[in-house]
Each structure stands twice: as C-alpha cells, then as structure tokens.
Design a protein around this motif. Sequence first.
Motif, PDB file in Angstrom:
ATOM      1  N   HIS A   1       0.571  -0.770  -0.119  1.00 24.94           N
ATOM      2  CA  HIS A   1      -0.027   0.140   0.123  1.00 24.94           C
ATOM      3  C   HIS A   1       0.513   1.738  -0.406  1.00 24.94           C
ATOM      4  O   HIS A   1       0.654   2.286  -0.564  1.00 24.94           O
ATOM      5  N   GLY A   2       1.922   1.139   0.075  1.00 24.79           N
ATOM      6  CA  GLY A   2       3.332   2.183   0.550  1.00 24.79           C
ATOM      7  C   GLY A   2       4.442   2.227   0.919  1.00 24.79           C
ATOM      8  O   GLY A   2       4.138   1.654   1.852  1.00 24.79           O
ATOM      9  N   VAL A   3       5.483   2.262   0.335  1.00 25.38           N
ATOM     10  CA  VAL A   3       6.942   2.479   0.697  1.00 25.38           C
ATOM     11  C   VAL A   3       7.483   3.273  -0.191  1.00 25.38           C
ATOM     12  O   VAL A   3       6.624   4.023  -0.699  1.00 25.38           O
ATOM     13  N   SER A   4       8.907   3.813   0.973  1.00 27.03           N
ATOM     14  CA  SER A   4       9.609   4.954   0.050  1.00 27.03           C
ATOM     15  C   SER A   4      10.835   4.435   0.630  1.00 27.03           C
ATOM     16  O   SER A   4      11.208   3.997   0.785  1.00 27.03           O
ATOM     17  N   HIS A   5      11.974   4.602  -0.009  1.00 28.44           N
ATOM     18  CA  HIS A   5      13.395   3.906  -0.427  1.00 28.44           C
ATOM     19  C   HIS A   5      14.914   5.203  -1.063  1.00 28.44           C
ATOM     20  O   HIS A   5      13.716   6.471  -1.990  1.00 28.44           O
ATOM     21  N   SER A   6      15.888   5.091  -0.987  1.00 30.75           N
ATOM     22  CA  SER A   6      16.683   5.791  -1.624  1.00 30.75           C
ATOM     23  C   SER A   6      17.394   4.567  -1.904  1.00 30.75           C
ATOM     24  O   SER A   6      17.740   3.845  -1.419  1.00 30.75           O
ATOM     25  N   GLU A   7      18.168   4.749  -3.069  1.00 34.00           N
ATOM     26  CA  GLU A   7      19.577   4.090  -3.285  1.00 34.00           C
ATOM     27  C   GLU A   7      20.745   4.839  -3.990  1.00 34.00           C
ATOM     28  O   GLU A   7      20.396   6.261  -5.284  1.00 34.00           O
ATOM     29  N   PHE A   8      21.630   5.268  -3.480  1.00 32.20           N
ATOM     30  CA  PHE A   8      23.470   6.255  -3.485  1.00 32.20           C
ATOM     31  C   PHE A   8      24.690   4.798  -4.080  1.00 32.20           C
ATOM     32  O   PHE A   8      24.467   3.798  -2.795  1.00 32.20           O
ATOM     33  N   ALA A   9      25.424   4.963  -5.323  1.00 32.69           N
ATOM     34  CA  ALA A   9      26.638   4.544  -5.765  1.00 32.69           C
ATOM     35  C   ALA A   9      27.112   3.838  -4.260  1.00 32.69           C
ATOM     36  O   ALA A   9      27.283   6.146  -3.553  1.00 32.69           O
ATOM     37  N   VAL A  10      28.197   3.248  -3.709  1.00 22.11           N
ATOM     38  CA  VAL A  10      28.966   3.422  -2.389  1.00 22.11           C
ATOM     39  C   VAL A  10      30.476   3.748  -3.688  1.00 22.11           C
ATOM     40  O   VAL A  10      30.606   3.407  -4.663  1.00 22.11           O
ATOM     41  N   LEU A  11      30.850   5.270  -3.019  1.00 25.61           N
ATOM     42  CA  LEU A  11      32.242   5.752  -3.642  1.00 25.61           C
ATOM     43  C   LEU A  11      33.196   5.076  -3.165  1.00 25.61           C
ATOM     44  O   LEU A  11      33.485   5.782  -1.394  1.00 25.61           O
ATOM     45  N   PRO A  12      34.313   4.757  -4.126  1.00 20.55           N
ATOM     46  CA  PRO A  12      36.147   4.262  -3.023  1.00 20.55           C
ATOM     47  C   PRO A  12      36.272   5.543  -2.575  1.00 20.55           C
ATOM     48  O   PRO A  12      35.935   7.030  -2.528  1.00 20.55           O
ATOM     49  N   SER A  13      37.313   5.388  -1.349  1.00 18.96           N
ATOM     50  CA  SER A  13      37.756   5.996  -0.739  1.00 18.96           C
ATOM     51  C   SER A  13      38.843   7.026  -0.860  1.00 18.96           C
ATOM     52  O   SER A  13      38.764   7.684  -0.840  1.00 18.96           O
ATOM     53  N   ASP A  14      38.923   6.684  -2.556  1.00 18.54           N
ATOM     54  CA  ASP A  14      39.799   7.386  -3.708  1.00 18.54           C
ATOM     55  C   ASP A  14      38.870   8.694  -4.167  1.00 18.54           C
ATOM     56  O   ASP A  14      39.514   9.612  -4.486  1.00 18.54           O
ATOM     57  N   GLY A  15      38.106   8.715  -4.075  1.00 15.64           N
ATOM     58  CA  GLY A  15      36.580   9.356  -4.650  1.00 15.64           C
ATOM     59  C   GLY A  15      36.804   9.395  -5.864  1.00 15.64           C
ATOM     60  O   GLY A  15      36.020  10.263  -6.783  1.00 15.64           O
ATOM     61  N   VAL A  16      37.252   8.443  -6.788  1.00 14.57           N
ATOM     62  CA  VAL A  16      36.796   7.521  -8.522  1.00 14.57           C
ATOM     63  C   VAL A  16      36.196   6.966  -8.364  1.00 14.57           C
ATOM     64  O   VAL A  16      34.931   6.095  -7.543  1.00 14.57           O
ATOM     65  N   LEU A  17      34.501   7.643  -9.216  1.00 15.12           N
ATOM     66  CA  LEU A  17      33.662   7.167  -9.750  1.00 15.12           C
ATOM     67  C   LEU A  17      33.936   5.753  -9.927  1.00 15.12           C
ATOM     68  O   LEU A  17      34.242   5.650 -11.376  1.00 15.12           O
ATOM     69  N   PRO A  18      33.343   5.211  -9.591  1.00 14.59           N
ATOM     70  CA  PRO A  18      33.050   3.121 -10.057  1.00 14.59           C
ATOM     71  C   PRO A  18      32.172   3.270 -10.960  1.00 14.59           C
ATOM     72  O   PRO A  18      31.366   4.031 -11.210  1.00 14.59           O
ATOM     73  N   VAL A  19      31.897   2.453 -11.555  1.00 17.12           N
ATOM     74  CA  VAL A  19      31.657   2.174 -13.239  1.00 17.12           C
ATOM     75  C   VAL A  19      29.671   1.251 -12.621  1.00 17.12           C
ATOM     76  O   VAL A  19      30.089   0.358 -11.419  1.00 17.12           O
ATOM     77  N   GLN A  20      28.774   1.904 -12.746  1.00 16.78           N
ATOM     78  CA  GLN A  20      27.738   1.744 -13.122  1.00 16.78           C
ATOM     79  C   GLN A  20      27.524   1.029 -13.782  1.00 16.78           C
ATOM     80  O   GLN A  20      27.400   1.246 -14.697  1.00 16.78           O
ATOM     81  N   ARG A  21      26.437  -0.398 -13.481  1.00 19.85           N
ATOM     82  CA  ARG A  21      25.871  -0.757 -14.251  1.00 19.85           C
ATOM     83  C   ARG A  21      24.824  -2.102 -13.584  1.00 19.85           C
ATOM     84  O   ARG A  21      24.777  -1.710 -12.671  1.00 19.85           O
ATOM     85  N   GLY A  22      23.355  -1.700 -14.470  1.00 21.37           N
ATOM     86  CA  GLY A  22      22.523  -2.446 -13.799  1.00 21.37           C
ATOM     87  C   GLY A  22      21.315  -2.989 -14.126  1.00 21.37           C
ATOM     88  O   GLY A  22      21.170  -1.979 -15.357  1.00 21.37           O
ATOM     89  N   LEU A  23      20.185  -3.420 -13.477  1.00 23.89           N
ATOM     90  CA  LEU A  23      19.055  -3.743 -14.101  1.00 23.89           C
ATOM     91  C   LEU A  23      17.914  -3.249 -13.394  1.00 23.89           C
ATOM     92  O   LEU A  23      18.676  -3.368 -11.836  1.00 23.89           O
ATOM     93  N   GLN A  24      16.726  -2.660 -13.518  1.00 22.04           N
ATOM     94  CA  GLN A  24      15.466  -2.079 -12.221  1.00 22.04           C
ATOM     95  C   GLN A  24      14.675  -2.612 -13.498  1.00 22.04           C
ATOM     96  O   GLN A  24      13.944  -2.417 -14.614  1.00 22.04           O
ATOM     97  N   LEU A  25      14.367  -3.835 -12.545  1.00 22.46           N
ATOM     98  CA  LEU A  25      12.777  -4.274 -12.517  1.00 22.46           C
ATOM     99  C   LEU A  25      11.625  -4.468 -12.041  1.00 22.46           C
ATOM    100  O   LEU A  25      11.835  -4.052 -10.380  1.00 22.46           O
ATOM    101  N   TRP A  26      10.321  -4.031 -12.374  1.00 26.64           N
ATOM    102  CA  TRP A  26       9.115  -4.009 -11.157  1.00 26.64           C
ATOM    103  C   TRP A  26       8.173  -4.995 -12.119  1.00 26.64           C
ATOM    104  O   TRP A  26       7.881  -5.522 -12.730  1.00 26.64           O
ATOM    105  N   VAL A  27       7.591  -5.677 -10.827  1.00 27.91           N
ATOM    106  CA  VAL A  27       6.617  -7.134 -10.767  1.00 27.91           C
ATOM    107  C   VAL A  27       5.174  -6.129 -10.728  1.00 27.91           C
ATOM    108  O   VAL A  27       4.866  -5.843  -9.204  1.00 27.91           O
ATOM    109  N   ALA A  28       4.461  -5.902 -11.055  1.00 31.30           N
ATOM    110  CA  ALA A  28       3.040  -5.760 -10.243  1.00 31.30           C
ATOM    111  C   ALA A  28       2.397  -7.024  -9.849  1.00 31.30           C
ATOM    112  O   ALA A  28       2.023  -7.573  -9.645  1.00 31.30           O
ATOM    113  N   LEU A  29       2.103  -6.136  -8.514  1.00 27.26           N
ATOM    114  CA  LEU A  29       1.215  -7.502  -7.014  1.00 27.26           C
ATOM    115  C   LEU A  29       0.013  -7.426  -8.185  1.00 27.26           C
ATOM    116  O   LEU A  29      -0.922  -6.665  -8.333  1.00 27.26           O
TER     117      LEU A  29
END
Length: 337
Positions: free
Chosen positions: A117-145
């Motif tokens: 009936h309702g939720v909220s969330h956040s998502e952030f990349a985890v950065l290494p200690s050297d501050g260099v942006l890591p390569v990000q790649r992935g899939l986001q899918l939704w399934v209808a309830l």
Amino acid sequence: MTNLEVSPQQEVCPPATPEGSAGPCLQLWPEREVPLGGVRAMNVQRTLPQRGLPTIGAWCFLDSFGPDRTAMSVLPHPHIGLQTVTWPLAGTIRHRDSVGSDVLVRPGELNIMTAGHGVSHSEFAVLPSDGVLPVQRGLQLWVALPDEQRHRKPAFEQHRNLPKATGEGFTAAVMVGEFGGVVSPATMYSPIVGAEVSCAGSGVLPLNEHFEHGILVLDGALAVDGQDIPPGPLGYLGIGRRELRIEAAPDTRFLIIGGEPLQEELLMWWNFVGRTHEEIEQARDDWEAQAGMPDARAAAARYGLVLGHGPEAGAEAGRIPAPPLPAVRLTPRKRAV
C-alpha cells in the motif's frame, strides 16, 4: 530505483487475453533511451513497458543503466502496488527504505522491495575512498502485485547467495521463481520467473509452456530460432514454449523473464502501479502531503520515513517531489501481442 522521468506518461496496461497472447514467436522490441532528471542526471534504456507490449507475465517495467561512471544518487521516493527487483551488474548500491532496511547490494545479489500500500526508499552508489567514480551498471525491474496482494504491508528482502541452475550449454542464477528445476528463495506473489543466464555455443533452456517469456541480451551475442538478438532490444518469445534452443557467442549473458499472462488491467504513472486514475491521484497527493512533516508524523504516514536524509545529510538531504499529473483522463491501450 525510481522512475525519474521529468514528465512521466500514464501507462494503461490492458490484461492479456487468450486470443491476444502470441504463441511461440520471436519479436524484437527496441529499447528507448529515457533521460532521467533530478540529481542522478543519467539516461537509461527502457524495454518495458512498450506501447504494444505493456507486460510480460507480471513484469511491467525494465530499465537497463550503464555502464558509466555517473554516481547513482536517488533521494527518497514512493512506490505502491509493485515489487522492485534490483540486479546490479557492476558497482555497489546502498539501499535504505521506510521499512528500516539499510543494506549494500553488489553484483550477483538481489534486492526485492514489496511496496504494497506504500513504501519509500533511496539508492546511492557507494564511492571508494579515493573518490574516483566507480563503473555503475545494472537492471531495475518492477513486478505488478496482483489485486489481492497490492494493499499488503511493505517488506524488503535481500538474497546474497542465489541458487544456480545448470543444463545443456548454460548456467543460470535463478533470481525469482523456478528455472531449470531450481527455485529462488525470493518471495513473489504471482507465477513468475527471472534468471541471468550465462552460455556459449549451443544450448537448450527448459521453459514453462504456460508462461510468456522475454529475453534481454546483456553481453555477447545470441541467436534464437535462427535470428540474431543483439544487446539492447527485448526479445519477446510468446507463450507455449517448452524449451528454447540457442546459439551463443563466447561469454554471452542474458536476462530471461516470464510469467503467466497478466489477467488484470494496470494503470502505471511515475512510481505507482494502480488500477484507476483516482487511485494514482490519491497516491501522489499522499506523497506530497508528507513533505515537511516532522519525522515522527512522516514515519506514521502512508509512505513512512527513510532515515539519513534530514537537513544534516548534505548531498543526501531531501526527497524527490512528485511531478504534476497530466490534465487528461486515460483510455486503455490495446496489447498488440
């Protein structure tokens, strides 16, 4: 992850019907580049929903992002009526939600959040200690309830060691449902399957003949029914297949999703999956009403509170406001297959 389109369109997903579901076939549905606004400022490749193919089983949304070095920065935002399925391919993501979860998800690991009936969330990349942006790649899918489950309490689960299925010319990480005789531990609410398949050369994949299926090539090259499927477009396989014979280049990976053709009409807008225009309006109003609430009131409200995004959080402070609804009512779209 959220749908951060600057001007999201309402999607009416009509139910599948026996006469409207294609038998065994191979159709290539092109990906479309979607610019996402907000602080993430990146583009994704979207293959579901399509105008003539709104769902595959209960799968109703599929975005592919990366590979690039744009740091994911998605502030708290709401969902209703769906399950989010997060599958990283490169990089580490920190997930926080109003259920109280605060976890890292890495390639090969699965996050599933049930909005109910309702939720909220956040998502952030985890950065290494050297501050260099890591390569990000992935899939986001939704399934209808399904209708009988879509008002349930929100929940979250993470699976770090998914079972593997092996067969003639392939291995597969079974994300959800059952594939190749192997069952995922993930909690789902409709007959469904999702797996990441690795293969090379000739292979034969067992399929559920009562499911419709789709495939998305991630790496390498794949041929099905003598037709090449490059990375990018979504290959729709129809319903009625007991097996899938493939020819794959070395180091090929692809996603296979499927399920019983959905018998419910869905209405999708922004991050909401509902059934009526009024329901979507109410969901939006409820999210906007939580803006500026004291933490205690927000925690008790419909979408709850995601900790760690208060004024003291710097670049991670704030929330994503809902875009305005279009000033038109909806007319259902017809499923083309």
